[in-house]
Design a protein around this motif. Structure first.
Motif, PDB file in Angstrom:
ATOM      1  N   GLN A  52       0.829  -1.200   0.000  1.00  0.00           N
ATOM      2  CA  GLN A  52       0.000   0.000   0.000  1.00  0.00           C
ATOM      3  C   GLN A  52       0.868   1.258   0.000  1.00  0.00           C
ATOM      4  N   ALA A  53       0.307   2.333  -0.492  1.00  0.00           N
ATOM      5  CA  ALA A  53       1.010   3.613  -0.478  1.00  0.00           C
ATOM      6  C   ALA A  53       1.438   3.951   0.954  1.00  0.00           C
TER       7      ALA A  53
ATOM      8  N   LYS B 183       4.884   5.303  -3.278  1.00  0.00           N
ATOM      9  CA  LYS B 183       3.753   5.974  -3.917  1.00  0.00           C
ATOM     10  C   LYS B 183       3.271   5.120  -5.086  1.00  0.00           C
ATOM     11  N   PRO B 184       2.005   5.302  -5.481  1.00  0.00           N
ATOM     12  CA  PRO B 184       1.511   4.540  -6.645  1.00  0.00           C
ATOM     13  C   PRO B 184       2.380   4.746  -7.890  1.00  0.00           C
ATOM     14  N   GLU B 185       2.962   5.922  -8.042  1.00  0.00           N
ATOM     15  CA  GLU B 185       3.801   6.177  -9.216  1.00  0.00           C
ATOM     16  C   GLU B 185       5.148   5.451  -9.164  1.00  0.00           C
TER      17      GLU B 185
ATOM     18  N   THR C  86      -0.370   0.253  -4.275  1.00  0.00           N
ATOM     19  CA  THR C  86      -1.787   0.590  -4.387  1.00  0.00           C
ATOM     20  C   THR C  86      -2.114   1.812  -3.536  1.00  0.00           C
ATOM     21  N   SER C  87      -3.091   2.566  -3.993  1.00  0.00           N
ATOM     22  CA  SER C  87      -3.481   3.785  -3.264  1.00  0.00           C
ATOM     23  C   SER C  87      -4.572   3.494  -2.257  1.00  0.00           C
TER      24      SER C  87
END
Length: 117
Positions: free
Chosen positions: A13-14, A87-89, A116-117
């Motif tokens: 997760q983020a 981060k998702p990016e 994942t966000s």
């Protein structure tokens, strides 16, 4: 000849953390500068971080400075990438690269990181 095998990728997760490892074969690992690169779907492969053969010098992409840390253990023929505050990016396939003059370049097969966000 150097063979590189990455591991440690996964789904997180983020805000979470992962530590990637890149294990190298051969007795000359300590002579190689090592780097991490990544490639997201539909994008070109990009530089993430690098470390000199001795570990005394490191370099980072601006996008990961302060969050990622590259290190190496020459006794274990391994380079690491500690990734914090993900981060998702940051989602991408992460590759390990070994380089040594005059023109020796080796790549691993990659390990997937999904945030994942």
């Amino acid at each position: 000849q150097v063979q590189l095998v990455e591991s440690g990728g996964g789904l997180v997760q983020a805000g979470g953390s992962l530590r990637l490892s890149c294990a190298a074969s051969g007795r000359t690992f300590s002579r190689y500068a090592m780097g991490w690169f990544r490639q997201a779907p539909g994008k070109e492969r990009e530089f993430v971080a690098a470390i000199s053969w001795s570990g005394s010098t490191t370099d980072y992409a601006d996008s990961v400075k302060g969050r990622f840390t590259i290190s190496r253990d020459n006794a274990k023929n391994t380079v690491y990438l500690q990734m914090n505050s993900l981060k998702p990016e940051d989602t991408a396939l992460y590759y390990c690269k070994a380089t040594r003059a005059p023109g020796y370049v080796y790549w691993g097969q990659g390990t997937q990181v999904t945030v994942t966000s």
